[in-house]
Design an enzyme around this catalytic site. Structure first.
Site: not given
Length: 181
Positions: A10, A86, A119
């Site tokens: 990310d 995701k 995450c």
């Protein structure tokens, strides 16, 4: 030495200054992630870029089709690097990541990216539970201040509060310079 993959989680535009969900010291974290990425490329290690996309166009960040949801230029993937999307914090959840790593003979993963308290934590714990040796390069990760129950936790404390238990039970937690040495 086990085959190791670098997983960049990310590192997306919305987390940077001017983005919709700015993280503390994201520029520094991405600079360190870029150093890890350069080393992985030189070593021929597998590289996987994970990008989070919120399923709703009403989400506060990482909305589908927006520039904020794109991978930041500092760690832009090149032709042979995998990019997986995701929708949950755990990078293994419904992404095919586990199968890709197993097919490549990967036994260890090095994680960097964001957010430390979401995450990175979820992915590190899942990777350990799936049997991978896990390294988290903490200065290549970024966090955000959070509030709960009327208590605001600064980003630095949030980051430390998540790195400490990862280091205790799930991962080797290190810094970029030590990892690259």
């Amino acid at each position: 030495m086990p085959r190791t993959a670098l997983i960049l989680v990310d590192i997306q535009n919305d987390y940077f200054p001017g983005g919709d969900w700015e993280l503390h010291k994201m520029d520094a974290a991405s600079a360190n992630a870029a150093r890890l990425l350069a080393a992985a490329r030189v070593n021929g290690d597998p590289v996987v870029h994970i990008r989070h996309e919120n399923p709703s166009s009403e989400a506060p960040f990482f909305r589908p089709g927006t520039p904020g949801a794109e991978i930041h230029a500092s760690v832009a993937p090149i032709e042979d690097e995998l990019v997986l999307t995701k929708h949950r914090p755990n990078s293994f959840y419904e992404t095919g990541l586990l199968e890709l790593l197993r097919e490549a003979g990967v036994e260890a993963v090095t994680l960097c990216g964001a957010m430390s308290q979401m995450c990175i934590d979820a992915t590190a714990r899942a990777a350990a539970d799936l049997g991978f040796a896990v390294t988290v390069v903490e200065d290549a990760c970024a966090a955000r201040a959070m509030e709960f129950g009327g208590v605001t936790v600064p980003a630095e404390q949030m980051h430390a509060a998540f790195m400490a238990p990862l280091a205790m039970s799930y991962a080797t937690v290190t810094q970029t310079a030590a990892h690259l040495a």
